[in-house]
Scaffold this active site. Structure first.
Site, mmCIF file in Angstrom:
data_model
loop_
_atom_site.group_PDB
_atom_site.id
_atom_site.type_symbol
_atom_site.label_atom_id
_atom_site.label_comp_id
_atom_site.label_asym_id
_atom_site.label_seq_id
_atom_site.Cartn_x
_atom_site.Cartn_y
_atom_site.Cartn_z
ATOM 1 N N TRP A 70 0.832 -1.209 0.000
ATOM 2 C CA TRP A 70 0.000 0.000 0.000
ATOM 3 C C TRP A 70 0.864 1.255 0.000
ATOM 4 O O TRP A 70 0.402 2.353 -0.272
ATOM 5 C CB TRP A 70 -0.937 -0.010 1.212
ATOM 6 N N ASP A 71 2.157 1.067 0.284
ATOM 7 C CA ASP A 71 3.121 2.166 0.251
ATOM 8 C C ASP A 71 2.973 2.956 -1.053
ATOM 9 O O ASP A 71 3.121 4.172 -1.087
ATOM 10 C CB ASP A 71 4.566 1.630 0.317
ATOM 11 N N LYS B 273 2.386 0.535 16.298
ATOM 12 C CA LYS B 273 3.619 0.449 15.505
ATOM 13 C C LYS B 273 3.850 1.718 14.679
ATOM 14 O O LYS B 273 4.962 2.199 14.558
ATOM 15 C CB LYS B 273 3.527 -0.767 14.571
ATOM 16 N N GLN B 274 2.789 2.228 14.070
ATOM 17 C CA GLN B 274 2.929 3.361 13.150
ATOM 18 C C GLN B 274 1.596 4.074 13.060
ATOM 19 O O GLN B 274 0.583 3.539 13.499
ATOM 20 C CB GLN B 274 3.336 2.852 11.776
ATOM 21 N N GLU C 238 0.554 -2.832 12.711
ATOM 22 C CA GLU C 238 0.692 -4.289 12.542
ATOM 23 C C GLU C 238 0.941 -5.017 13.864
ATOM 24 O O GLU C 238 1.097 -6.240 13.871
ATOM 25 C CB GLU C 238 1.817 -4.593 11.554
HETATM 26 C C1 BGC Z 1 4.920 -1.550 7.554
HETATM 27 C C2 BGC Z 1 3.892 -1.620 6.443
HETATM 28 C C3 BGC Z 1 4.597 -1.378 5.132
HETATM 29 C C4 BGC Z 1 5.738 -2.353 4.939
HETATM 30 C C5 BGC Z 1 6.535 -2.069 3.681
HETATM 31 C C6 BGC Z 1 6.004 -2.560 7.288
HETATM 32 O O1 BGC Z 1 6.970 -2.468 8.275
HETATM 33 O O2 BGC Z 1 4.319 -1.783 8.783
HETATM 34 O O3 BGC Z 1 2.902 -0.647 6.649
HETATM 35 O O4 BGC Z 1 3.690 -1.503 4.093
HETATM 36 O O5 BGC Z 1 6.612 -2.262 6.037
HETATM 37 O O6 BGC Z 1 7.078 -0.792 3.720
#
Ligand code: BGC
Length: 768
Positions: free
Chosen positions: A346-347, A602-603, A489
């Site tokens: 999704w990035d 986490k984010q 996550e």
């Molecule tokens: C993040 C995801 C991201 C992926 C690739 C993961 O660590 O939590 O949101 O899509 O890394 O960048």
């Protein structure tokens, strides 16, 4: 702002190193990546070192072994050049190296390295240059100049194609054929083991003593998966030997293939090899200048040039990794390393797409056509799960692949066993994110031709998936979405993750709107799509399910619960994880099962929701949610800082905004020499641009159009940038006291709820 890589005060387009620093080679290899959206090569040195990681990829050539995730295979190396001086191998680990400088020119992607090397009694001056051509996607050219400074020397040069590379131990290529053509062209043909993509790699060398070209045929050396050309030349003191390497790569799935990989490769190199290094570099630099930089402009006047370098660096990497055709996407690490195996996330839609659509929309267009092609894989995935429509893969590789996420990750701290990676099955918000990206593109560019041909269908396929994925909960009398992973996550079995539910609600509603609108205004598109969906039934289902989908509302304190249970979990002090240089530090203390029940994020999750839906959610709750979630967020993903920086700027926390901006720039460029070794963070880099343009520049595509509401950091004198809004080039200048807007076409924009009209070439100036 501290960088772990050298920069120059008077050069906004240079990053590099001023001493060999071979222990940190892998980091520099990622940072000094060269690419053109087809071919990508890490910035390894020409000679070999113990901790190097040579990687070269061609986008879209995935290969997969049973029980392993599909990945971009690491191609045979063409960068290598081994030089012996009077029988002694050039290595920066031996002898004495002085005047060392190695830099990547971000303006044209050229790497230049120069130094003096003293070994025994021999002192020589070396200069290496190389680039991956933006003008010819198959081409890599490198040049070495060697000048003996103390005495005459015998130089032996070995250069060729080395297929002994692996992806962390996995050899993706069969032993191919190796041969010499016309006594001068070294070629290797090979093929991936399972996907059977054929490759040809060819190398041709020219040598000059001062200005005179030498007619030397190489001595061939063939080993297992290797073919090298060897030259031996006597060079007198102060003479300059120039060695030029022309190398190219063709793959059997290239769209411009004329004959076969071997012939195309050879013919092209015969042609290109007549040109000088300089001339080919100029052709490549011209494309960077004309097709890229002229359409992407950002100027930051600050007390130092670090912010400018950071945004130039981000733009360089994004363009160097942007696919040159529509059958490929951008991996989370681009082609800069083996991390995430070349897979797209999704990035792309949520973080990178805004950059491309506001700079060079044709790149955004390509990325979305890929998602259209990817409907094949997404429909497969939906069917596998018993759903309808299209469910996009969490990790995407070939467009026809259903899901490419690996199944197993690192060891669990408590059980010692590998942890199962659930993202592929439960991190489903990507299916709404793709639809969201498609709609943003249509809104920003006004490209209704794409909308009708592909965009609407993508959104409808996604909406149909969601309609089949939501479930009825009679206790709350609503549809709901259970057992998902949201952007955070660290919650693996969340029910009603707010981000996911709002995105899904948007997607189903948008799907219904599109059908209704097409039925009224575009019967041709409507009937075409009606052959793929039962549009009447679908619209009814989408309206019913979106209106009854549970959307967590702000509670009495204005807080939107991240999921059904988050607010009831135990709170812990997360400072040590937030301030640690390394990500995933928390796994030293907790495993995923434990994290599942803690108020640790986490984010950016709810905060990202508030940013993406700033139009639809009450503005006054942003600060409350910031105060609640920001202290609990440990930023274990490079996607997190940019959202925090932009939101902080929006709510007037200007110091925090700048602090987060710096942190974001430092994800790759900072002093943590352990980060980025497996590749740079493409979404983080897009985040740097987003903070500057969407955050400080205040550019947002809101419901009613373009909003410009800037606020630049107090240390900046001005911020100037250009963007493309619905086909018009818009130039914005922001200072501490005013901002101005000029456009080459008629546009309007919103500033603090007022609409301003801009006539072509007229400058509208607003005091801040
Ligand atoms: C993040 C995801 C991201 C992926 C690739 C993961 O660590 O939590 O949101 O899509 O890394 O960048």
């Amino acid at each position: 702002m501290l960088f772990g890589i050298a920069t120059k005060k008077d050069d906004d387009w240079w990053i590099g190193v001023t001493n060999p620093d071979t222990p940190h080679l892998s980091k520099y290899e990622s940072l000094m990546f060269q690419g053109n959206g087809y071919l990508g090569i890490r910035g390894s040195l020409e000679e070999h070192y113990l901790n190097e990681k040579r990687d070269m990829f061609v986008l879209g050539t995935f290969d997969k072994f049973k029980n392993e995730a599909t990945e971009l295979p690491n191609l045979p190396d063409i960068v290598n050049i081994e030089i012996m001086v009077n029988g002694k191998l050039l290595s920066l680990n031996h002898g004495e190296t002085t005047n060392y400088q190695r830099g990547l020119n971000l303006h044209n992607g050229e790497i230049v390295r120069s130094f003096d090397w003293l070994n025994g009694k021999d002192k020589l001056h070396f200069e290496f240059r190389r680039f991956v051509s933006m003008d010819n996607c198959h081409l890599f050219v490198s040049e070495v100049k060697v000048t003996p400074l103390s005495d005459n020397v015998r130089l032996q040069i070995k250069s060729g194609i080395d297929g002994q590379q692996t992806n962390g131990g996995t050899q993706h290529f069969v032993e191919g054929t190796k041969r010499l053509f016309n006594a001068r062209f070294v070629q290797m043909q090979t093929q991936t083991q399972n996907s059977l993509v054929k490759f040809a790699l060819t190398e041709y060398h020219r040598l000059f003593l001062n200005a005179t070209e030498l007619t030397l045929n190489p001595r061939l050396q063939i080993e297992r998966r290797q073919i090298f050309a060897n030259y031996s030349i006597d060079v007198e003191k102060d003479q300059c030997l120039t060695f030029v390497k022309y190398a190219n790569v063709f793959a059997s799935n290239d769209q411009d293939l004329k004959d076969n990989v071997s012939m195309d490769c050879l013919c092209q190199l015969k042609h290109v090899g007549r040109e000088s290094y300089q001339k080919l570099l100029e052709a490549s630099s011209h494309v960077w200048e004309e097709k890229i930089w002229q359409d992407s402009f950002v100027e930051i006047a600050s007390h130092n040039n670090k912010p400018q370098i950071a945004v130039n660096y981000a733009r360089y990497q994004l363009f160097a990794n942007a696919p040159c055709d529509y059958s490929k996407n951008i991996g989370a690490k681009g082609m800069t390393g083996e991390g995430y195996k070349g897979h797209a996330f999704w990035d792309t839609e949520i973080f990178m797409l805004p950059f491309f659509m506001l700079n060079i929309p044709s790149y955004a267009h390509n990325l979305l056509i890929y998602r259209y092609l990817n409907l094949i894989g997404a429909q497969k995935k939906a069917r596998q799960g018993g759903y309808q429509g299209a469910q996009y893969p969490w990790e995407a590789a070939m467009p026809e692949d259903a899901e490419s996420a690996p199944l197993w990750g690192s060891a669990d701290i408590i059980t010692g066993e590998p942890m199962k990676i659930l993202s592929g099955s439960t991190e489903i918000h990507v299916t709404a994110d793709v639809a969201f990206g498609v709609y943003q593109y249509i809104k920003n560019t006004g490209d209704y031709s794409f909308a009708k041909r592909m965009g609407y269908e993508i959104i409808l396929q996604c909406a149909q998936f969601w309609a089949s994925r939501v479930t009825w909960n009679s206790e709350i009398n609503h549809f709901e979405i259970t057992d998902v992973i949201g952007p955070d996550e660290y919650k693996e079995h969340a029910n009603n993750n707010a981000f996911t539910n709002y995105m899904v609600h948007w997607c189903m509603r948008k799907g219904a709107e599109i059908i209704t609108d097409l039925r009224q205004n575009d019967l041709i598109t409507y009937s075409r799509l009606n052959k793929k969906f039962d549009m009447k039934k679908l619209v009814k289902e989408l309206i019913e399910k979106s209106s009854m989908l549970y959307l967590p509302a702000p509670n009495e304190n204005g807080i939107i619960a991240q999921d059904d249970n988050y607010l009831s979990y135990k709170k812990i002090n997360v400072n040590k994880y937030r301030t640690s240089d390394n990500i995933s530090e928390i796994f030293k203390d907790f495993d995923l099962k434990q994290l599942d029940k803690l108020q640790v994020t986490k984010q950016a999750d709810v905060l990202l929701l508030l940013l993406l839906f700033e139009d639809e959610l009450p503005k006054n709750i942003i600060k409350q949610n910031w105060d609640y979630y920001e202290p609990k967020t440990i930023h274990d993903s490079s996607l997190s800082f940019s959202t925090h920086a932009i939101l902080a700027n929006d709510i007037g926390l200007y110091d925090r905004a700048f602090d987060y901006f710096e942190k974001n720039c430092q994800i790759d460029l900072g002093t943590n020499m352990g980060s980025s070794v497996k590749g740079v963070h493409m979404a983080g880099l897009a985040g740097t641009w987003k903070i500057v343009i969407e955050g400080f520049g205040g550019i947002r595509a809101v419901k009613d159009g373009l909003r410009i509401q800037p606020h630049i950091p107090s240390t900046w004198k001005h911020l100037k940038f250009s963007l493309i809004w619905r086909g018009n080039k818009v130039d914005v200048l922001v200072t501490q006291t005013y901002f101005s807007v000029i456009s080459d076409g008629k546009i309007k924009f919103i500033y603090h709820d007022h609409i301003y009209h801009v006539e072509p070439q007229e400058r509208v100036l607003i005091e801040i």
